[in-house]
Enzyme design. Structure first.
Site, PDB file in Angstrom:
ATOM      1  N   ASP A  15      11.242  -7.970  -2.951  1.00  0.00           N
ATOM      2  CA  ASP A  15      10.935  -7.618  -4.348  1.00  0.00           C
ATOM      3  C   ASP A  15       9.448  -7.838  -4.658  1.00  0.00           C
ATOM      4  OD1 ASP A  15      11.474  -6.748  -6.883  1.00  0.00           O
ATOM      5  OD2 ASP A  15      12.366  -8.621  -7.583  1.00  0.00           O
ATOM      6  N   HIS A  32       4.927   0.300  -2.949  1.00  0.00           N
ATOM      7  CA  HIS A  32       6.061   0.606  -2.064  1.00  0.00           C
ATOM      8  C   HIS A  32       5.574   0.967  -0.661  1.00  0.00           C
ATOM      9  CE1 HIS A  32       8.819   0.158  -5.284  1.00  0.00           C
ATOM     10  NE2 HIS A  32       8.473   1.257  -5.925  1.00  0.00           N
ATOM     11  N   TRP A  64      18.818   3.668  -8.295  1.00  0.00           N
ATOM     12  CA  TRP A  64      18.903   5.109  -8.583  1.00  0.00           C
ATOM     13  C   TRP A  64      18.556   5.396 -10.045  1.00  0.00           C
ATOM     14  CZ3 TRP A  64      18.748   8.384  -4.784  1.00  0.00           C
ATOM     15  CH2 TRP A  64      19.383   8.119  -3.575  1.00  0.00           C
ATOM     16  N   LEU A 126      17.326  -7.880  18.614  1.00  0.00           N
ATOM     17  CA  LEU A 126      17.457  -8.117  17.172  1.00  0.00           C
ATOM     18  C   LEU A 126      18.314  -7.003  16.571  1.00  0.00           C
ATOM     19  CD1 LEU A 126      16.273  -9.608  14.534  1.00  0.00           C
ATOM     20  CD2 LEU A 126      14.649  -7.712  14.457  1.00  0.00           C
TER      21      LEU A 126
END
Ligand code: IPE
Ligand code: IPE
Ligand code: MG
Length: 235
Positions: A15, A32, A64, A126
């Site tokens: 975040d 972003h 959304w 991983l």
């Protein structure tokens, strides 16, 4: 009694991209972009930490509802990430899986997700699990519906429903519960992430915004985790 915990699985709520950009007078989309770059960096750091599972919250079902411009930009970035990721995961022996409401994503993106999952299925250093169009309540509801259907079709009896059979109906069925949950950006909430799976997860909140979250802080959290006392309700 002193114990040393071993961390097998880290989940992260990535975040703060928007605030990171705002602080620099840039559009949210720029944050972003930096956030997506950091996904690649942090995934690489995991290899050295010995952690076997990393689950990243990239886009929630609630996301959304953001403006069309922001959703379009995020989908564009996701598309680019998926295009570039094959080389990266194959070179690093990373298995990639996706959890969430896939049908809400474009056909093009769904195809790319499926392709990456299939290509990397046998990689073993991983497991990188990306939560995309993910909502934990939706996941739980879909598990409930699957189980109800099985009962209705006499495939199982109500008494057969256990924590294990329930977990097996979740998108995360092949993934152990997280040992550590990290949320960046200073917010202290779960935002519909892995509600069933984090019953006994150790929580870490940091003010660092996601694009600035680096390997040193990650290793520091893992170190702190090793000495936390996990009691699981016992004395
Ligand atoms: C996290 O950053 C990325 C997504 C939710 C897609 P935000 O976009 O939530 O950034 P802030 O919280 O507004 O700073
Ligand atoms: C949670 O962040 C979702 C992701 C990081 C992908 P949000 O920014 O959407 O959460 P809220 O709205 O602050 O709870
Ligand atoms: Mg946010």
């Amino acid at each position: 009694m002193s114990t040393t915990n071993i961390c097998n699985h880290i989940a992260i709520i990535m975040d703060g991209n928007g605030r990171w950009a705002k602080k620099r007078g840039m559009p949210r989309t720029f944050g972003h972009k930096k956030g997506a770059e950091n996904v690649v960096k942090i995934t690489r750091s995991m290899k050295e930490s010995g952690v076997k599972y990393l689950t990243l919250y990239a886009f929630s079902t609630e996301n959304w509802q953001r403006s069309k411009d922001e959703v379009d930009a995020l989908m564009q970035l996701l598309n680019e990430y998926l295009d570039k990721e094959l080389k990266e995961i194959m070179e690093n022996n990373v298995r990639i899986v996706f959890i969430g409401e896939r049908y809400m994503l474009s056909d093009d993106i769904q195809k790319k997700m499926h392709f990456l999952e299939a290509e990397s299925a046998k990689n073993s250093d991983l497991t990188l699990c990306i939560a995309l169009s993910y909502g934990s309540r939706q996941e739980i509801l879909s598990a409930v519906k699957n189980i109800a259907r099985k009962v209705q079709n006499n495939q199982i009896s109500i008494e057969d429903i256990s924590q294990d059979t329930f977990s097996d109906e979740l998108y995360t069925k092949d993934i152990p519960d997280p040992d550590i949950l990290i949320r960046t950006s200073g917010e202290q909430r779960i935002s519909n992430y892995l509600l069933w799976q984090i019953a006994y997860t150790e929580l870490f909140f940091t003010d660092t915004l996601w694009p600035d979250f680096g390997k040193d802080e990650l290793l520091d959290i893992i170190k702190k985790f090793t000495s936390r006392e996990r009691r699981y309700g016992k004395n």
